[in-house]
Design an enzyme around this catalytic site. Structure first.
Site, PDB file in Angstrom:
ATOM      1  N   HIS A  79       0.829  -1.203   0.000  1.00 37.96           N
ATOM      2  CA  HIS A  79       0.000   0.000   0.000  1.00 37.96           C
ATOM      3  C   HIS A  79       0.868   1.260   0.000  1.00 37.96           C
ATOM      4  CE1 HIS A  79      -3.811   2.064   1.824  1.00 37.96           C
ATOM      5  NE2 HIS A  79      -3.495   2.546   0.649  1.00 37.96           N
ATOM      6  N   GLU A  82       2.180   1.655  -3.432  1.00 36.45           N
ATOM      7  CA  GLU A  82       1.121   2.181  -4.310  1.00 36.45           C
ATOM      8  C   GLU A  82       1.084   3.704  -4.236  1.00 36.45           C
ATOM      9  OE1 GLU A  82      -3.243   3.386  -3.536  1.00 36.45           O
ATOM     10  OE2 GLU A  82      -2.972   1.261  -3.052  1.00 36.45           O
ATOM     11  N   HIS A  83       1.183   4.247  -3.025  1.00 33.26           N
ATOM     12  CA  HIS A  83       1.173   5.705  -2.853  1.00 33.26           C
ATOM     13  C   HIS A  83       2.469   6.340  -3.372  1.00 33.26           C
ATOM     14  CE1 HIS A  83      -2.260   6.610   0.056  1.00 33.26           C
ATOM     15  NE2 HIS A  83      -2.389   5.319  -0.209  1.00 33.26           N
ATOM     16  N   GLU A 153       4.157   9.451   3.096  1.00 32.14           N
ATOM     17  CA  GLU A 153       3.218   8.426   2.635  1.00 32.14           C
ATOM     18  C   GLU A 153       3.000   7.360   3.699  1.00 32.14           C
ATOM     19  OE1 GLU A 153       1.204   8.784   0.083  1.00 32.14           O
ATOM     20  OE2 GLU A 153       2.243  10.686  -0.168  1.00 32.14           O
ATOM     21  N   GLU A 160      -4.858   6.193   7.124  1.00 32.40           N
ATOM     22  CA  GLU A 160      -5.911   5.496   6.385  1.00 32.40           C
ATOM     23  C   GLU A 160      -6.225   4.158   7.043  1.00 32.40           C
ATOM     24  OE1 GLU A 160      -6.471   3.759   1.872  1.00 32.40           O
ATOM     25  OE2 GLU A 160      -5.096   5.426   2.162  1.00 32.40           O
TER      26      GLU A 160
END
Length: 184
Positions: A79, A82-83, A153, A160
């Site tokens: 994840h 991905e960012h 990030e 998140e």
């Protein structure tokens, strides 16, 4: 009609001319569908499906890689990657250049990390597609992964994750992931 479309797409989107000999096939489709579909492999072996819809004012692109959260050596690494991929490349080092370009040209982007794969995508006005595709492709060829940007990030992904932990379906997913972990 199909091969003519494919040759013009190679020229229009500045794709390597070697793709002329790499067409696998024109895909079968319902007669009512007036779009053109082709599949081929890039020189590095990545399969591509090219779709042309002459009635669309936008162009889009998606890239899926077969690595997701279930492949994480550290929780959240897929994840975070991905960012972080979207934070710049050697050719386009200015952070947010991609988002700003897409926004100025009627587009946007998104990405998602699933258990088995991660998908990156964008859409933009068709007249800006070539440049958007170049910026996008550079993230995967020569990403910057600047340490300061990565730290931000990590914080964003952590926030998140904290927000999502109270969602029952996310908790079930974590239990399943834990049960599938061969190293436990």
């Amino acid at each position: 009609r199909g091969s003519r479309f494919f040759r013009s797409a190679i020229s229009r989107y500045h794709l390597p001319t070697s793709l002329n000999s790499m067409v696998l096939k024109e895909l079968q489709k319902p007669e009512i569908d007036d779009r053109d579909y082709f599949q081929f492999f890039l020189e590095n072996g990545i399969p591509v499906t090219l779709v042309s819809d002459r009635s669309s004012e936008k162009s889009s692109c998606a890239l899926s890689v077969n690595v997701g959260a279930s492949s994480d050596p550290l929780p959240g690494l897929a994840h975070i990657t991905e960012h972080a991929v979207f934070l710049g490349s050697e050719k386009y080092p200015i952070e947010n250049e991609y988002k700003n370009f897409l926004s100025k040209n009627g587009g946007g982007s998104n990405a998602g990390t699933g258990m088995e794969q991660t998908t990156y995508k964008f859409n933009v006005n068709s007249n800006a597609f070539s440049r958007a595709l170049d910026i996008f492709s550079q993230f995967f060829k020569q990403p910057l992964f600047d340490s300061n940007a990565i730290k931000r990030e990590i914080m964003a992904v952590d926030a998140e994750d904290s927000k999502n932990r109270i969602i029952d379906s996310r908790r079930v997913l974590q239990v399943l992931k834990h049960q599938m972990d061969p190293l436990k």
